[in-house]
Design an enzyme around this catalytic site. Structure first.
Site, PDB file in Angstrom:
ATOM      1  N   TYR A  74      87.227  26.898  36.380  1.00 46.06           N
ATOM      2  CA  TYR A  74      86.626  25.597  36.055  1.00 46.06           C
ATOM      3  C   TYR A  74      86.001  24.983  37.310  1.00 46.06           C
ATOM      4  O   TYR A  74      84.828  24.591  37.319  1.00 46.06           O
ATOM      5  CB  TYR A  74      87.685  24.651  35.452  1.00 46.06           C
ATOM      6  CG  TYR A  74      87.208  23.225  35.396  1.00 46.06           C
ATOM      7  CD1 TYR A  74      86.149  22.861  34.568  1.00 46.06           C
ATOM      8  CD2 TYR A  74      87.804  22.236  36.187  1.00 46.06           C
ATOM      9  CE1 TYR A  74      85.682  21.552  34.538  1.00 46.06           C
ATOM     10  CE2 TYR A  74      87.359  20.929  36.158  1.00 46.06           C
ATOM     11  CZ  TYR A  74      86.290  20.592  35.339  1.00 46.06           C
ATOM     12  OH  TYR A  74      85.833  19.306  35.322  1.00 46.06           O
ATOM     13  N   ILE A  80      98.031  13.535  31.057  1.00 47.50           N
ATOM     14  CA  ILE A  80      99.313  12.832  31.046  1.00 47.50           C
ATOM     15  C   ILE A  80      99.297  11.498  30.293  1.00 47.50           C
ATOM     16  O   ILE A  80     100.227  11.228  29.532  1.00 47.50           O
ATOM     17  CB  ILE A  80      99.871  12.658  32.482  1.00 47.50           C
ATOM     18  CG1 ILE A  80     101.238  11.998  32.406  1.00 47.50           C
ATOM     19  CG2 ILE A  80      98.921  11.899  33.385  1.00 47.50           C
ATOM     20  CD1 ILE A  80     102.168  12.358  33.505  1.00 47.50           C
ATOM     21  N   ALA A 112     101.885  25.715  36.676  1.00 49.55           N
ATOM     22  CA  ALA A 112     101.141  26.570  37.614  1.00 49.55           C
ATOM     23  C   ALA A 112      99.838  25.902  38.024  1.00 49.55           C
ATOM     24  O   ALA A 112      99.136  25.321  37.190  1.00 49.55           O
ATOM     25  CB  ALA A 112     100.847  27.912  36.954  1.00 49.55           C
TER      26      ALA A 112
HETATM   27  N1  UDP Z   1     101.846  16.062  33.852  1.00 42.32           N
HETATM   28  C1  UDP Z   1     103.175  16.074  33.437  1.00 42.32           C
HETATM   29  N2  UDP Z   1     103.431  16.228  32.094  1.00 42.32           N
HETATM   30  C2  UDP Z   1     102.443  16.357  31.163  1.00 42.32           C
HETATM   31  C3  UDP Z   1     101.094  16.333  31.588  1.00 42.32           C
HETATM   32  C4  UDP Z   1     100.837  16.200  32.929  1.00 42.32           C
HETATM   33  O1  UDP Z   1     104.086  15.954  34.262  1.00 42.32           O
HETATM   34  O2  UDP Z   1     102.756  16.506  29.969  1.00 42.32           O
HETATM   35  C5  UDP Z   1     101.526  15.897  35.283  1.00 42.32           C
HETATM   36  C6  UDP Z   1     100.789  17.073  35.879  1.00 42.32           C
HETATM   37  O3  UDP Z   1     101.697  18.016  36.385  1.00 42.32           O
HETATM   38  C7  UDP Z   1      99.955  16.416  36.973  1.00 42.32           C
HETATM   39  C8  UDP Z   1      99.706  15.009  36.445  1.00 42.32           C
HETATM   40  O4  UDP Z   1     100.654  14.800  35.402  1.00 42.32           O
HETATM   41  O5  UDP Z   1     100.698  16.305  38.144  1.00 42.32           O
HETATM   42  C9  UDP Z   1      98.306  14.833  35.882  1.00 42.32           C
HETATM   43  O6  UDP Z   1      98.059  15.893  34.970  1.00 42.32           O
HETATM   44  P1  UDP Z   1      96.799  15.889  34.010  1.00 42.32           P
HETATM   45  O7  UDP Z   1      96.892  17.114  33.167  1.00 42.32           O
HETATM   46  O8  UDP Z   1      96.697  14.574  33.313  1.00 42.32           O
HETATM   47  O9  UDP Z   1      95.549  15.969  35.004  1.00 42.32           O
HETATM   48  P2  UDP Z   1      95.175  17.016  36.167  1.00 42.32           P
HETATM   49  O10 UDP Z   1      95.576  16.328  37.448  1.00 42.32           O
HETATM   50  O11 UDP Z   1      95.905  18.284  35.925  1.00 42.32           O
HETATM   51  O12 UDP Z   1      93.700  17.141  36.044  1.00 42.32           O
END
Ligand code: UDP
Length: 330
Positions: A141, A191, A283
């Site tokens: 991506y 999240i 991951a």
């Molecule tokens: N996260 C989490 N649980 C969830 C979804 C996300 O703990 O169900 C954490 C994830 O590990 C990251 C942060 O929330 O540290 C933001 O994740 P998101 O997928 O919203 O955005 P990203 O930063 O991956 O683009």
């Protein structure tokens, strides 16, 4: 001025459409509706249902709507999916943009604002992230977007007057403050929507992906920028772009929030318990990512207005409460 918004039926693009209409611009939307929603495009705004790779259809849209500038949001944006389906990402995101540029070239449209991402930086060695830091993505991506930055640079170098801005988004969140449009993804992995789906009772609990990181409270830290601030920056940058310019900006608030802080804020905003379990690390999640957002402020006087995460969650909650099924059949 007339603007073509690619991906204008998607989450961020639909907010851009409203911002542009409010600013008095002419707007047309081009979207293949693969993940966009017809219901997110306001009545009266032309929707060209087409894929970016249909160069001749894009060209026709540029001509018919007398387009002066393109805001280019249309893209696939799931990191995990990009790992399992890299060709789909390079085809849609990178080749799709090349096709768009060919159409713009043929029609003499010389201005583009591009949705890039902080994923182009990969895992920087220090925080906050400054635009001049090395870009070394850790997933397809991020590469698919970095390749576009490169294509834009080479194309602009080769043509005298083509101007572009690549805006590197951090975590985009929230909804239109009037609750009229919002986030509706399938699958939903981000999240804030996950927390709000738990608050709505659609999902029994959320899982914290790791609480043993070297961060202040052990959970991951991100920079959450409100979608209305983000699209406002696009309009500011578009207006500032002069022929031949190449601009690169981080779009974030310049502050990080932890997963734990988000859970607390979502509980407070919604008044729901939002059960949260501790789970293993996901991951590819860097412990901390937040922007240095000085460049755009210094050069264009723009900075995010909403810096309180509760306010961001409140706007998202308004949309989720009113539209628990998203756009549904709309
Ligand atoms: N996260 C989490 N649980 C969830 C979804 C996300 O703990 O169900 C954490 C994830 O590990 C990251 C942060 O929330 O540290 C933001 O994740 P998101 O997928 O919203 O955005 P990203 O930063 O991956 O683009």
């Amino acid at each position: 001025m007339n603007v073509l918004v690619t991906g204008g039926a998607g989450y961020i693009g639909s907010h851009a459409v409203r911002r542009l209409l409010a600013g008095g611009y002419g707007v047309a939307v081009l979207d293949n509706l693969y993940r966009g929603h017809r219901g997110a495009v306001p009545d009266g705004v032309p929707l060209i249902e087409a894929d970016l790779r249909q160069t001749d259809v894009v060209e026709q849209a540029l001509a018919e709507h007398k387009i002066d500038c393109v805001m280019h949001f249309a893209a696939l944006a799931y990191v995990g999916e990009s790992v399992t389906e890299p060709l789909t990402y390079y085809d849609n995101n990178t080749a799709g943009t090349v096709s768009l540029l060919r159409a713009m070239d043929a029609q003499g449209v010389r201005r583009l604002v591009f949705s890039s991402t902080c994923a182009t930086y990969g895992e920087p060695e220090s925080m906050p992230i400054v635009e001049t830091m090395p870009q070394s993505p850790i997933n397809p991506y991020g590469w698919s977007k970095l390749f576009v930055e490169r294509v834009l640079t080479d194309y602009a170098d080769a043509s005298k007057d083509f101007a572009f801005a690549a805006l590197r988004y951090f975590n985009v969140a929230g909804s239109a403050s009037d609750g009229s449009i919002g986030e509706d993804h399938e699958p939903e992995t981000h999240i804030i929507p996950v927390l709000l789906n738990v608050a709505l009772g659609k999902v029994p609990k959320m899982t914290v992906f790791g609480d043993d990181y070297a961060t202040p409270d052990g959970t991951c830290v991100r920079d959450y920028i409100h979608v209305e601030d983000l699209v406002d920056a696009h309009a500011v940058v578009m207006d500032a772009l002069k022929p031949g310019e190449q601009r690169f900006y981080n779009l974030g608030i310049g502050q990080g929030r932890s997963v734990k802080e988000l859970i607390d804020a979502a509980r407070e905003v919604t008044g729901h318990a939002i059960p949260a379990d501790k789970g293993p690390r996901r991951a590819g999640d860097p412990p901390m990512l937040y922007a240095n957002a000085d460049k755009i402020r210094n050069e264009l006087g723009w900075s995010a207005k909403i810096t309180d995460i509760k306010q961001t969650i409140e706007t998202a909650w308004r949309w989720f409460e009113a539209n628990p099924d998203g756009y549904g059949a709309k």
